[in-house]
Design an enzyme around this catalytic site. Structure first.
Site, PDB file in Angstrom:
ATOM      1  N   TYR A 150       0.796  -1.212   0.000  1.00 14.50           N
ATOM      2  CA  TYR A 150       0.000   0.000   0.000  1.00 14.50           C
ATOM      3  C   TYR A 150       0.835   1.271   0.000  1.00 14.50           C
ATOM      4  O   TYR A 150       0.324   2.345  -0.282  1.00 14.50           O
ATOM      5  CB  TYR A 150      -0.927   0.007   1.218  1.00 14.50           C
ATOM      6  CG  TYR A 150      -2.368  -0.073   0.815  1.00 14.50           C
ATOM      7  CD1 TYR A 150      -2.910  -1.286   0.423  1.00 14.50           C
ATOM      8  CD2 TYR A 150      -3.174   1.043   0.800  1.00 14.50           C
ATOM      9  CE1 TYR A 150      -4.225  -1.378   0.040  1.00 14.50           C
ATOM     10  CE2 TYR A 150      -4.493   0.954   0.415  1.00 14.50           C
ATOM     11  CZ  TYR A 150      -5.017  -0.251   0.043  1.00 14.50           C
ATOM     12  OH  TYR A 150      -6.321  -0.336  -0.337  1.00 14.50           O
ATOM     13  N   LYS A 197       0.681 -14.302   4.712  1.00 17.15           N
ATOM     14  CA  LYS A 197       1.026 -15.226   3.632  1.00 17.15           C
ATOM     15  C   LYS A 197       2.500 -15.620   3.857  1.00 17.15           C
ATOM     16  O   LYS A 197       3.330 -15.550   2.951  1.00 17.15           O
ATOM     17  CB  LYS A 197       0.814 -14.543   2.275  1.00 17.15           C
ATOM     18  CG  LYS A 197       0.836 -15.481   1.087  1.00 17.15           C
ATOM     19  CD  LYS A 197      -0.421 -16.306   0.938  1.00 17.15           C
ATOM     20  CE  LYS A 197      -0.281 -17.295  -0.197  1.00 17.15           C
ATOM     21  NZ  LYS A 197      -1.392 -18.224  -0.336  1.00 17.15           N
ATOM     22  N   ASP A 230      -5.448 -16.965   2.481  1.00 19.03           N
ATOM     23  CA  ASP A 230      -6.465 -17.578   1.617  1.00 19.03           C
ATOM     24  C   ASP A 230      -7.410 -18.444   2.447  1.00 19.03           C
ATOM     25  O   ASP A 230      -8.625 -18.450   2.236  1.00 19.03           O
ATOM     26  CB  ASP A 230      -5.832 -18.367   0.458  1.00 19.03           C
ATOM     27  CG  ASP A 230      -4.563 -19.095   0.846  1.00 19.03           C
ATOM     28  OD1 ASP A 230      -3.943 -18.706   1.843  1.00 19.03           O
ATOM     29  OD2 ASP A 230      -4.187 -20.064   0.171  1.00 19.03           O
ATOM     30  N   ASP A 254      -7.193  -4.926   3.751  1.00 16.87           N
ATOM     31  CA  ASP A 254      -8.080  -4.171   2.867  1.00 16.87           C
ATOM     32  C   ASP A 254      -9.128  -5.108   2.264  1.00 16.87           C
ATOM     33  O   ASP A 254     -10.337  -4.835   2.297  1.00 16.87           O
ATOM     34  CB  ASP A 254      -7.204  -3.567   1.762  1.00 16.87           C
ATOM     35  CG  ASP A 254      -7.981  -2.717   0.787  1.00 16.87           C
ATOM     36  OD1 ASP A 254      -8.842  -1.957   1.244  1.00 16.87           O
ATOM     37  OD2 ASP A 254      -7.727  -2.815  -0.428  1.00 16.87           O
ATOM     38  N   ASP A 258     -13.377  -5.879   3.588  1.00 19.79           N
ATOM     39  CA  ASP A 258     -14.550  -5.694   2.715  1.00 19.79           C
ATOM     40  C   ASP A 258     -15.355  -6.993   2.629  1.00 19.79           C
ATOM     41  O   ASP A 258     -16.591  -6.977   2.621  1.00 19.79           O
ATOM     42  CB  ASP A 258     -14.118  -5.256   1.312  1.00 19.79           C
ATOM     43  CG  ASP A 258     -14.011  -3.734   1.211  1.00 19.79           C
ATOM     44  OD1 ASP A 258     -13.811  -3.094   2.253  1.00 19.79           O
ATOM     45  OD2 ASP A 258     -14.126  -3.194   0.096  1.00 19.79           O
TER      46      ASP A 258
END
Ligand code: NAI
Length: 501
Positions: A150, A197, A230, A254, A258
């Protein structure tokens, strides 16, 4: 809604919740934003004022109008000064051009004021029916807000290859982890799940996981576990009620937040807070919704819930409580909802919904009443700087632009570095070893990494060695950037290519 929120930055906030007076109004910078921003801001302000919030609203400019005036950052100096002075911001959505042009004003504000923590409470709301209703979803996503991809540090490497730098620091990890554990403690939550990750990005994401594992024992009352991102996305849909506090890096946070908002009714009802040591900024999760802007269709619930988080932050928890009760009652009744939520009754305008919430301020509490506010002190995060005892540079990766076959590149490079202290260990293309070839790779791009290590085992590369090497390499190909191959206390500070021995 979780009720604890970050510490007051304003001394006026120390007064008892909801006891604000005319003389002790807390200054709050109000950014009405773009698209539906002015509509949801006006609604939120009207409800806060009707509920008796003691706020000195200081409206300021940012976003599309400022870009149009030629202000390159989208935030005028006067707005920055107001934010620095007040320390509390209620911000409506701001437009960002996708893929080109100006930087996101949201990201600029977060970074300039070091608002390193993004908090997204995700809880079922009364009357908002979703396929997940009744599952008891109540999670808090704590997202690192400054670092990671980001930061947008990007360079075209060649005309055909773009690069984005993913920088993560020990300090950045520690402070977001500390914030997550502190919030969990303050809200009486049971579990903190670190989401990374780390299986693929062992140095960046792996750092977050390692720092989490080191910190978790300091919070014996809170269960600590780890999920690969994931799998976390999968768990959010399969068993969302299992998740409690989630702490994660910027980009994953992020996306996951959502997704989580979608579980409880979507972006129109999801609030968030951006917090740092000096400034806290509260906003809706949704964007400027240009498709419905100016039509009186926008749902102000998300910004209103963000305003409730803000009211708790500035010590007006009783007002927040009152507003949430009225909002929950209005949602539960279902007779005056905006188009995104209306089911059994015809939708009403933003203004009519606002009127209904204001009218409900005087009525009895709904069945699902909000919980009382708790306050929280800023987590103290000691500056963590790791100073290794031993540091070696055992080689260097030189990234070059080349269009010929990799064998030809390898031959030319080996020939030109003949009398340097380096040997060419391998060449990779986008992370996979291409020379010496283990399998014949196809579809190579014009961006190669040549990995050089010292010929003599145990020898260290000096800056002088590396400069001499670059001079030689530039005789046969064009180099773009370099990365030193460092070892810290005997541990490799670099990853291997896929296929590299
Ligand atoms: P969006 O959130 O603005 O819209 C997505 C969909 O949700 C649209 O159909 C919209 O009508 C609906 N929607 C959003 N908020 C609503 C509300 N309060 N009431 C009813 N319906 C609502 O996302 P989109 O279209 O991707 O982004 C539009 C602009 O907003 C872009 O310029 C983007 O950069 C910016 N943006 C700004 C954010 C911020 O300021 N924090 C966050 C996300 C996007």
């Amino acid at each position: 809604m979780p009720d604890s929120i970050i510490p007051p930055t304003d001394p006026a906030a120390q007064r008892p919740a909801g006891m604000g007076t005319q003389a002790a109004r807390t200054p709050v910078v109000l950014l009405p934003g773009d698209g539906i921003g002015p509509e949801v801001t006006a609604a939120t302000r009207r409800i806060c004022d009707a509920a008796g919030a003691a706020i000195d609203w200081r409206a300021a400019e940012a976003g599309a109008a400022c870009f149009a005036k030629g202000i390159a950052t989208g935030v005028p100096r006067a707005t920055l000064d107001l934010v620095a002075e007040a320390g509390v911001v209620l911000k409506a959505p701001l437009e960002t051009a996708v893929g080109y042009g100006g930087k996101s004003v949201n990201v600029t504000l977060r970074n300039l004021f070091e608002m390193y923590g993004n908090l997204r409470p995700v809880k079922e709301l009364p009357g908002v029916k979703t396929p997940f209703s009744g599952r008891g979803i109540d999670m808090l996503i704590v997202r690192e807000n400054i670092e990671d991809l980001y930061a947008g540090i990007e360079h075209m490497q060649t005309p055909n290859v773009a690069q984005s730098l993913k920088l993560m620091s020990v300090q950045g990890c520690d402070r977001i982890l500390r914030l997550a554990f502190t919030l969990a403690q303050a809200e009486g939550r049971k579990r903190v799940t670190c989401v990374t990750k780390a299986n693929i990005m062992k140095l960046t994401e792996g750092m977050m996981k390692r720092r989490f594992e080191a910190m978790a024992p300091q919070y014996p009352g809170i269960a600590a576990d780890h999920l690969i991102v994931d799998n976390c996305a999968h768990q959010m849909v399969i068993r969302p009620e299992r998740l409690d506090v989630i702490v994660t890096s910027n980009l994953f946070g992020d996306i996951l937040s959502d997704l989580a908002a979608g579980l409880v009714g979507g972006l129109g009802v999801a609030p968030s807070a951006n917090v740092g040591a000096r400034v806290a900024m509260f906003e809706a999760v949704h964007g400027s919704a240009p498709d419905i802007a100016g039509k009186g269709l926008a749902n102000p619930t998300a910004l209103l819930l963000a305003a409730c988080m803000m009211l708790r932050h500035i010590g007006q928890g009783a007002i927040a409580q009152r507003i949430e009760k009225a909002l929950f009652r209005t949602l539960e009744a279902g007779t005056a909802l905006t188009a995104d939520l209306a089911r059994a009754h015809p939708p009403v305008s933003t203004g009519a919904f606002t009127d209904a919430v204001i009218a409900a301020l005087e009525l009895a509490p709904p069945a699902q009443a909000p919980v009382a506010a708790a306050k929280l002190a800023t987590p103290a995060v000691p500056a963590a700087t790791i100073v290794p005892e031993k540091r070696e540079v055992i080689g260097v990766d030189v990234f070059v632009e080349s269009r010929g076959p990799v064998r030809q590149l390898a031959e030319a490079v080996e020939q030109t570095i003949g009398d340097t202290p380096f040997v060419l260990k391998m060449i990779s293309n986008r992370g996979a070893q291409a020379w010496p070839a283990t399998v014949e790779l196809e579809d190579m791009v014009d961006h190669w990494r040549c990995r050089f290590v010292m010929k003599k085992p145990g020898a260290w590369a000096t800056e002088g060695h590396i400069l001499a090497l670059l001079q030689r390499v530039s005789l046969v190909t064009s180099w773009i950037h370099i990365e030193k191959l460092q070892r810290f206390d005997g541990e490799d500070g670099f990853s291997k290519a896929q296929g590299e021995a």
